[in-house]
Design a protein around this motif. Structure first.
Motif, PDB file in Angstrom:
ATOM      1  N   MET A   1       0.711 -34.573  55.784  1.00  0.00           N
ATOM      2  CA  MET A   1      -0.683 -34.976  55.953  1.00  0.00           C
ATOM      3  C   MET A   1      -1.355 -35.028  54.587  1.00  0.00           C
ATOM      4  O   MET A   1      -1.256 -34.098  53.804  1.00  0.00           O
ATOM      5  CB  MET A   1      -1.410 -33.990  56.864  1.00  0.00           C
ATOM      6  N   LYS A   2      -1.993 -36.159  54.264  1.00  0.00           N
ATOM      7  CA  LYS A   2      -2.673 -36.317  52.981  1.00  0.00           C
ATOM      8  C   LYS A   2      -3.944 -35.469  52.956  1.00  0.00           C
ATOM      9  O   LYS A   2      -4.632 -35.309  53.965  1.00  0.00           O
ATOM     10  CB  LYS A   2      -3.020 -37.788  52.751  1.00  0.00           C
ATOM     11  N   LYS A   3      -4.244 -34.971  51.748  1.00  0.00           N
ATOM     12  CA  LYS A   3      -5.415 -34.114  51.566  1.00  0.00           C
ATOM     13  C   LYS A   3      -6.691 -34.954  51.511  1.00  0.00           C
ATOM     14  O   LYS A   3      -6.724 -36.029  50.928  1.00  0.00           O
ATOM     15  CB  LYS A   3      -5.256 -33.307  50.279  1.00  0.00           C
ATOM     16  N   PHE A   4      -7.769 -34.421  52.093  1.00  0.00           N
ATOM     17  CA  PHE A   4      -9.084 -35.062  52.016  1.00  0.00           C
ATOM     18  C   PHE A   4      -9.879 -34.437  50.871  1.00  0.00           C
ATOM     19  O   PHE A   4      -9.840 -33.220  50.667  1.00  0.00           O
ATOM     20  CB  PHE A   4      -9.863 -34.874  53.328  1.00  0.00           C
ATOM     21  N   TYR A   5     -10.587 -35.304  50.123  1.00  0.00           N
ATOM     22  CA  TYR A   5     -11.501 -34.841  49.081  1.00  0.00           C
ATOM     23  C   TYR A   5     -12.924 -35.096  49.578  1.00  0.00           C
ATOM     24  O   TYR A   5     -13.268 -36.210  49.992  1.00  0.00           O
ATOM     25  CB  TYR A   5     -11.239 -35.569  47.761  1.00  0.00           C
ATOM     26  N   HIS A   6     -13.746 -34.037  49.534  1.00  0.00           N
ATOM     27  CA  HIS A   6     -15.034 -34.067  50.232  1.00  0.00           C
ATOM     28  C   HIS A   6     -16.230 -34.345  49.327  1.00  0.00           C
ATOM     29  O   HIS A   6     -17.321 -34.560  49.834  1.00  0.00           O
ATOM     30  CB  HIS A   6     -15.273 -32.727  50.944  1.00  0.00           C
ATOM     31  N   HIS A   7     -16.035 -34.318  48.004  1.00  0.00           N
ATOM     32  CA  HIS A   7     -17.211 -34.409  47.146  1.00  0.00           C
ATOM     33  C   HIS A   7     -17.167 -35.680  46.315  1.00  0.00           C
ATOM     34  O   HIS A   7     -16.342 -35.825  45.414  1.00  0.00           O
ATOM     35  CB  HIS A   7     -17.290 -33.196  46.220  1.00  0.00           C
ATOM     36  N   ASP A  64     -21.121 -36.709  50.777  1.00  0.00           N
ATOM     37  CA  ASP A  64     -20.264 -35.785  51.523  1.00  0.00           C
ATOM     38  C   ASP A  64     -19.218 -36.497  52.375  1.00  0.00           C
ATOM     39  O   ASP A  64     -18.550 -35.868  53.206  1.00  0.00           O
ATOM     40  CB  ASP A  64     -21.107 -34.864  52.408  1.00  0.00           C
ATOM     41  N   SER A  65     -19.067 -37.814  52.177  1.00  0.00           N
ATOM     42  CA  SER A  65     -18.012 -38.534  52.881  1.00  0.00           C
ATOM     43  C   SER A  65     -16.643 -38.067  52.381  1.00  0.00           C
ATOM     44  O   SER A  65     -16.511 -37.541  51.270  1.00  0.00           O
ATOM     45  CB  SER A  65     -18.166 -40.044  52.672  1.00  0.00           C
ATOM     46  N   ARG A  66     -15.631 -38.278  53.183  1.00  0.00           N
ATOM     47  CA  ARG A  66     -14.303 -37.786  52.853  1.00  0.00           C
ATOM     48  C   ARG A  66     -13.427 -38.936  52.327  1.00  0.00           C
ATOM     49  O   ARG A  66     -13.498 -40.057  52.822  1.00  0.00           O
ATOM     50  CB  ARG A  66     -13.642 -37.157  54.075  1.00  0.00           C
ATOM     51  N   VAL A  67     -12.598 -38.616  51.317  1.00  0.00           N
ATOM     52  CA  VAL A  67     -11.700 -39.591  50.708  1.00  0.00           C
ATOM     53  C   VAL A  67     -10.266 -39.077  50.817  1.00  0.00           C
ATOM     54  O   VAL A  67      -9.982 -37.934  50.449  1.00  0.00           O
ATOM     55  CB  VAL A  67     -12.061 -39.845  49.231  1.00  0.00           C
ATOM     56  N   ARG A  68      -9.383 -39.916  51.304  1.00  0.00           N
ATOM     57  CA  ARG A  68      -7.966 -39.559  51.396  1.00  0.00           C
ATOM     58  C   ARG A  68      -7.145 -40.633  50.698  1.00  0.00           C
ATOM     59  O   ARG A  68      -7.219 -41.814  51.033  1.00  0.00           O
ATOM     60  CB  ARG A  68      -7.531 -39.452  52.856  1.00  0.00           C
ATOM     61  N   PHE A  69      -6.357 -40.240  49.691  1.00  0.00           N
ATOM     62  CA  PHE A  69      -5.536 -41.177  48.925  1.00  0.00           C
ATOM     63  C   PHE A  69      -4.203 -41.391  49.642  1.00  0.00           C
ATOM     64  O   PHE A  69      -3.545 -40.430  50.069  1.00  0.00           O
ATOM     65  CB  PHE A  69      -5.322 -40.659  47.506  1.00  0.00           C
ATOM     66  N   LEU A  70      -3.803 -42.655  49.738  1.00  0.00           N
ATOM     67  CA  LEU A  70      -2.598 -43.004  50.473  1.00  0.00           C
ATOM     68  C   LEU A  70      -1.339 -42.939  49.618  1.00  0.00           C
ATOM     69  O   LEU A  70      -0.225 -42.961  50.146  1.00  0.00           O
ATOM     70  CB  LEU A  70      -2.734 -44.412  51.075  1.00  0.00           C
ATOM     71  N   GLY A  71      -1.509 -42.902  48.285  1.00  0.00           N
ATOM     72  CA  GLY A  71      -0.361 -42.718  47.405  1.00  0.00           C
ATOM     73  C   GLY A  71       0.440 -43.969  47.110  1.00  0.00           C
ATOM     74  O   GLY A  71       1.510 -43.894  46.502  1.00  0.00           O
ATOM     75  N   HIS A  72      -0.061 -45.124  47.500  1.00  0.00           N
ATOM     76  CA  HIS A  72       0.654 -46.370  47.202  1.00  0.00           C
ATOM     77  C   HIS A  72      -0.366 -47.485  47.011  1.00  0.00           C
ATOM     78  O   HIS A  72      -1.476 -47.429  47.541  1.00  0.00           O
ATOM     79  CB  HIS A  72       1.636 -46.723  48.329  1.00  0.00           C
ATOM     80  N   PRO A  73      -0.007 -48.529  46.246  1.00  0.00           N
ATOM     81  CA  PRO A  73      -0.925 -49.663  46.063  1.00  0.00           C
ATOM     82  C   PRO A  73      -0.956 -50.550  47.298  1.00  0.00           C
ATOM     83  O   PRO A  73      -0.278 -50.276  48.304  1.00  0.00           O
ATOM     84  CB  PRO A  73      -0.321 -50.403  44.861  1.00  0.00           C
ATOM     85  N   MET A  74      -1.738 -51.602  47.218  1.00  0.00           N
ATOM     86  CA  MET A  74      -1.844 -52.539  48.330  1.00  0.00           C
ATOM     87  C   MET A  74      -0.472 -53.118  48.660  1.00  0.00           C
ATOM     88  O   MET A  74       0.318 -53.453  47.772  1.00  0.00           O
ATOM     89  CB  MET A  74      -2.828 -53.655  47.981  1.00  0.00           C
ATOM     90  N   ARG A  75      -0.186 -53.238  49.929  1.00  0.00           N
ATOM     91  CA  ARG A  75       1.066 -53.814  50.397  1.00  0.00           C
ATOM     92  C   ARG A  75       0.775 -55.003  51.300  1.00  0.00           C
ATOM     93  O   ARG A  75      -0.305 -55.106  51.883  1.00  0.00           O
ATOM     94  CB  ARG A  75       1.891 -52.774  51.164  1.00  0.00           C
TER      95      ARG A  75
END
Length: 433
Positions: A1-7, A64-75
């Motif tokens: 599960m990818k980590k969410f960044y909240h700030h 305060d929205s959440r950001v989750r990085f997918l770890g790959h570029p556009m496919r």
């Protein structure tokens, strides 16, 4: 599960900045807000400060929205299911078809190793005499179409898409009016070319960042079909000036130091990384790139056409609804002209030389000078040349264009007046009826 960044530390236009370590450049992220989930792409890294361009815009996104990085570029999906389909700049269907997720490939990869390239040697027939006869398009060539605003450059691209003798057509539209998108789709469908075409269309109302993704998507799919399916692929891009303007808009948002006329300093590199995807693979297919570049104010020294000219292998000038013979150039045409028909090069050179003389005679007549018998012949020849060769509605194979060229010369001049070698005159000059 990818980590969410909240700030989220900053929101500037459609660019948000978040603190996150070890994030790859150009990777995708999901931004979760009260408005739902939006897709974003990393466009700048400054230590742990990560700037992302939000595709759908930053409206509704709070700190305060959440950001989750997918770890790959556009496919983008790369399969036979793409044929006949239309997608937007983020790879989502623009037509009524289902989304595709099979065989996902990353976009924006490096250009092909020069050691894998072979010398271009095959002609691409288009049915347009001003291309086939005078400035032959060669497989793996990269050529811009320099045009003023208002010229029918999309009509020209659609004609080429319908008639080009290739296996697959990729159309990348950037900043198109919706009418232009419908024109491409309806024209290809009407003439039976849609089944061998794939369209990636960004309209003027779509998010700016999607404009930057369109050429990368089209070229990534083209490379897949050329390498893995041995296809001869023609990539048609319109308009690269809109692509560069999108880069400028994002650079201004990121407060980058501007270069010439506000464009980013890496404009040349950004253009070259796309154009250099044109290649003829040893033992596989090929990628050929034709890209419209509109010239603001009809100024060829504008940064976009100016940088483009250093990268590409010639250019077509579109003026007054026709491909202009002077200024247009295919630097690779000599690779194939001698392999078409023995009279190709001599006829091409002679007809252009006589058309240049026609322009001088036309100017002489306009200024009120006396018109000689030779000038009268040139004026007749010039009118026939423009109607039979330059008109974009003309659609004939190369061999018929060559025969029509000889017929035009015979209607206006004596054989000795053309300066063509006697052996070619004996073989190709039309016989008197």
């Amino acid at each position: 599960m990818k980590k969410f960044y909240h700030h989220i530390v900053q929101i500037s236009g459609n660019v948000i900045t978040v603190l996150a370590p070890n994030v790859p450049y150009y990777s995708l992220a999901e931004v979760v807000s009260d408005q739902g989930t939006s897709l974003a792409q990393v466009i700048r890294l400054d230590g742990d400060r990560v700037s992302l361009q939000v595709f759908a815009g930053s409206r509704g996104i709070a700190t305060d929205s959440r950001v989750r990085f997918l770890g790959h570029p556009m496919r983008v999906s790369a399969s036979a299911n793409l044929l006949g389909r239309v997608f937007n700049g983020s790879g989502e269907p623009r037509d009524a078809g289902p989304p595709l997720s099979d065989n996902q490939i990353e976009i924006g990869g490096p250009s092909v190793n020069p050691s894998r390239r072979i010398v271009p040697r095959n002609m691409i027939r288009t049915g347009l005499p001003m291309i086939d006869l005078f400035n032959t398009l060669v497989e793996s060539q990269k050529l811009p179409i320099f045009s003023s605003a208002g010229e029918p450059y999309n009509d020209l691209l659609a004609r080429i898409a319908m008639q080009a003798e290739v296996d697959l057509i990729l159309v990348g539209g950037m900043g198109l009016k919706y009418d232009d998108y419908l024109f491409f789709h309806q024209t290809l469908e009407k003439h039976g070319a849609l089944s061998r075409s794939i369209l990636f269309i960004h309209t003027a109302s779509d998010p700016v960042v999607e404009c930057l993704l369109v050429p990368d998507m089209a070229l990534a799919v083209a490379e897949h079909f050329a390498v893995n399916e041995n296809k001869r692929v023609l990539v048609l891009l319109t308009d690269m000036t809109n692509f560069c303007d999108a880069m400028k808009e994002i650079a201004i948002t990121m407060e980058q130091i501007p270069s010439n006329r506000g464009y980013p300093g890496d404009l040349y590199s950004q253009l070259a990384s796309r154009y250099e995807k044109a290649v003829d693979f040893e033992g596989a297919g090929s990628i050929t790139v034709l890209a419209v570049t509109t010239m603001p104010g009809d100024d060829v020294t504008h940064p976009v056409p100016d940088n483009t000219g250093y990268i590409t292998e010639g250019q077509f000038y579109l003026k007054q609804g026709r491909i202009e013979p002077f200024g247009s150039l295919s630097r690779l045409k000599q690779q194939v002209n001698d392999a078409t028909r023995s009279d190709h090069r001599a006829l091409m050179d002679t007809m252009i030389r006589l058309y240049a003389d026609f322009r001088e005679a036309q100017e002489k007549r306009a200024m009120g000078f006396r018109v000689s018998e030779w000038d009268t012949k040139l004026l007749k020849y010039g009118d026939l040349f423009e109607a039979r060769m330059m008109d974009l509605s003309v659609n004939i194979p190369l061999e018929k264009a060559l025969d029509l060229g000889w017929t035009t010369l015979a209607e206006c001049f004596e054989p000795a007046e053309t300066g063509i070698k006697s052996d070619l005159i004996a073989q190709y000059w039309p016989k008197a009826q």
